[in-house]
Design a protein around this motif. Structure first.
Motif, PDB file in Angstrom:
ATOM      1  N   PRO A 105       0.835  -0.802  -0.147  1.00 40.10           N
ATOM      2  CA  PRO A 105      -0.063  -0.323  -0.366  1.00 40.10           C
ATOM      3  C   PRO A 105       0.887   1.873  -0.282  1.00 40.10           C
ATOM      4  O   PRO A 105       0.290   2.260  -0.653  1.00 40.10           O
ATOM      5  N   ASP A 106       2.534   1.279   0.064  1.00 42.07           N
ATOM      6  CA  ASP A 106       2.826   2.341   0.517  1.00 42.07           C
ATOM      7  C   ASP A 106       4.012   2.830  -0.887  1.00 42.07           C
ATOM      8  O   ASP A 106       4.037   3.303  -1.016  1.00 42.07           O
ATOM      9  N   GLN A 107       3.807   1.760  -2.390  1.00 43.85           N
ATOM     10  CA  GLN A 107       3.788   2.330  -3.419  1.00 43.85           C
ATOM     11  C   GLN A 107       4.004   3.928  -3.866  1.00 43.85           C
ATOM     12  O   GLN A 107       2.535   3.941  -3.910  1.00 43.85           O
ATOM     13  N   THR A 108       4.430   3.806  -4.314  1.00 45.72           N
ATOM     14  CA  THR A 108       4.546   5.636  -5.638  1.00 45.72           C
ATOM     15  C   THR A 108       2.842   5.316  -7.084  1.00 45.72           C
ATOM     16  O   THR A 108       3.434   4.193  -7.296  1.00 45.72           O
ATOM     17  N   VAL A 109       2.627   6.136  -6.774  1.00 39.16           N
ATOM     18  CA  VAL A 109       2.156   6.031  -8.305  1.00 39.16           C
ATOM     19  C   VAL A 109       2.901   6.529  -9.353  1.00 39.16           C
ATOM     20  O   VAL A 109       3.424   7.606  -9.235  1.00 39.16           O
ATOM     21  N   ASP A 110       3.098   5.830 -10.208  1.00 41.85           N
ATOM     22  CA  ASP A 110       4.209   6.423 -11.607  1.00 41.85           C
ATOM     23  C   ASP A 110       2.852   7.671 -12.346  1.00 41.85           C
ATOM     24  O   ASP A 110       3.026   6.966 -13.695  1.00 41.85           O
TER      25      ASP A 110
END
Length: 498
Positions: A105-110
């Protein structure tokens, strides 16, 4: 948590009413596509509608109320647990290829890669961030299999993006057991979905998500902010709204820097400059974020005859802000600070400031203040006395004035929208205007019930069918691009055996 839970239904009729039979095939097709791809049926379905804004364009991010209604076009999400990643598919596989994301859930949106799956990922992040902020324990995270199908045309100004973010958020809250409620969604879910959509690079004001969550059959909503709240607005008897897609596409995420986000920056600069010219200390002026924040200062200076004709805010704009453009250097001189200092940490604004050095402050502020006044006027007409015909005529005038302001002051119309509006007004529309962000997308026209069929025929033959001949539209999708609508229901969960 107090409040009415987000509605969960075991049948389509309780969500769609008389339109249930027409949508059943979509749910069956989604279930079959999900089973074919993942080997299991969805454990839960969620849906959220698109919306049409009847009045109040480009003012929600300035803190002002807006008056939209949910429409019957919607996005459906089917979810089951499985695997280690987020695998997102679409019933229209030929158009939208499969996408896979990490389950972190902590990933970034490209934001550099504009793809339709980013909207689901934004909802995913938003749900977990909101749960963490509320102190809810993070559940065990497993992979999800997701299938999506939507009828809200993309780039149409009917908020296809909010429909997918809201439907995904509702489904995810259920899957992970987060106990949000429909009442709380007024102040929480609609707000966090607005924040979530910013992960894809759009500075959303919150209207789209609020009405997608809170729409109700037969009722438009006056949606206000800080805090988010909604008020029922019953429309006059005999009034129908016809939505027509101009087929000029304006994808907010892809064109945001030069259009939507530029206007957000211009309004912020207009508010700060106006504050300084009203006599506020420079530090205080630089801290002003919205034009609405200035109302107490403006009212004190422009009360009485000076503000009685056009209203105090407009009087201030016309007296203190000059027409034409302000250069970046001129704004910096007035505020005694570099522009970048006003937008620290705002990546979207940074892109705007890198691309533009001239800003139209007078016209943008004039639009916001005049449009903000039209929203309560629209509500008051609906709630006031007078015959239905008198009310419809008054609402049409407000819609026409809104279109003129959007076209001339905010410059968010385009030749295709202007063409549809002119055609609508020449063929029975009481009022007609662009709806949504503009620069493409749809118009909304107020038409008397008895004139709807003839009105639809004219617009279809004179504007829509030529688009079919050009190959830009098909007969199968025609009814999703020009249709009459009464207000429809908002987001819901569905447990269906399909």
């Amino acid at each position: 948590m107090a409040g009415t839970p987000i509605s969960t239904h075991s049948d389509l009729e309780s969500v769609y009413g008389e339109g249930a039979a027409a949508v059943r095939d979509r749910y069956v097709a989604l279930s079959k596509a999900h089973h074919a791809r993942f080997g299991t049926k969805p454990e839960i379905f969620a849906r959220a509608p698109g919306r049409v804004n009847l009045i109040g364009e480009h003012i929600d991010y300035e803190g002002y109320g807006v008056l939209p209604m949910a429409i019957h076009l919607d996005t459906i999400v089917g979810v089951s647990r499985g695997g280690a990643d987020l695998t997102i598919t679409n019933v229209e596989a030929h158009k939208y290829g499969d996408l896979t994301f990490s389950a972190d859930p902590d990933q970034t949106v490209d934001v550099g890669k504009h793809n339709w799956g980013n909207y689901f990922l934004a909802a995913y992040k938003g749900v977990f961030e909101t749960a963490a902020a509320k102190g809810l324990p993070r559940p065990d995270i497993s992979g999800l299999n997701v299938t999506i199908q939507g009828t809200v045309p993309t780039g149409s100004g009917l908020s296809s993006s909010a429909a997918i973010v809201c439907a995904a958020s509702v489904a995810l809250m259920h899957v992970y057991g987060f106990d949000f409620t429909k009442e709380a969604s007024l102040g929480e879910v609609s707000e966090f979905t607005a924040r979530a959509e910013r992960y894809v690079g759009v500075t959303s004001g919150g209207m789209d998500q609020a009405i997608s969550m809170l729409g109700a059959r037969g009722i438009a909503k006056l949606v206000e902010f800080d805090p988010v709240r909604a008020h029922d607005v019953p429309l006059p008897a005999g009034a129908t709204f016809v939505i027509c897609n101009s087929l000029a596409v304006s994808n907010k995420a892809e064109s945001a820097t030069g259009r939507y986000n530029l206007r957000v920056v211009e309004c912020r600069l207009a508010a700060a400059v106006l504050a300084a010219l009203l006599g506020e200390r420079r530090e205080a002026a630089r801290a002003v974020r919205t034009l609405k924040q200035l109302e107490p200062v403006v009212a004190a200076r422009y009360s009485g005859p000076k503000g009685s004709t056009a209203g105090a805010p407009l009087a201030a704009v016309h007296e203190l802000l000059h027409p034409g453009t302000y250069s970046a250097a001129e704004v910096e001189e007035i505020l005694d600070a570099p522009l970048a200092s006003l937008f620290e940490g705002d990546a979207s604004a940074a892109l705007v400031l890198a691309a533009f050095r001239d800003f139209k402050l007078h016209d943008r502020a004039a639009h916001v203040y005049s449009e903000a006044a039209r929203v309560p006027a629209f509500r008051d007409v609906c709630l006031g006395h007078g015959s239905a015909d008198e009310k419809i005529a008054a609402l049409g005038k407000l819609m026409d004035d809104s279109q003129a302001s959007c076209r001339d002051l905010y410059e968010c119309s385009c030749k295709e929208l202007d063409q549809v509006v002119a055609l609508a007004k020449a063929n029975g529309a009481i009022g007609s205007r662009l709806t949504g962000a503009g620069w493409g997308g749809c118009t909304v026209s107020l038409v008397k019930d008895e004139d709807v069929d003839a009105f639809l025929r004219v617009l279809t033959e004179e504007y829509v069918r030529p688009l079919i001949a050009e190959g830009r539209l098909t007969e199968e999708t025609l009814s999703d691009n020009i249709f009459a609508s009464k207000p429809s229901s908002g987001a819901a969960l569905l447990k269906l055996d399909l």
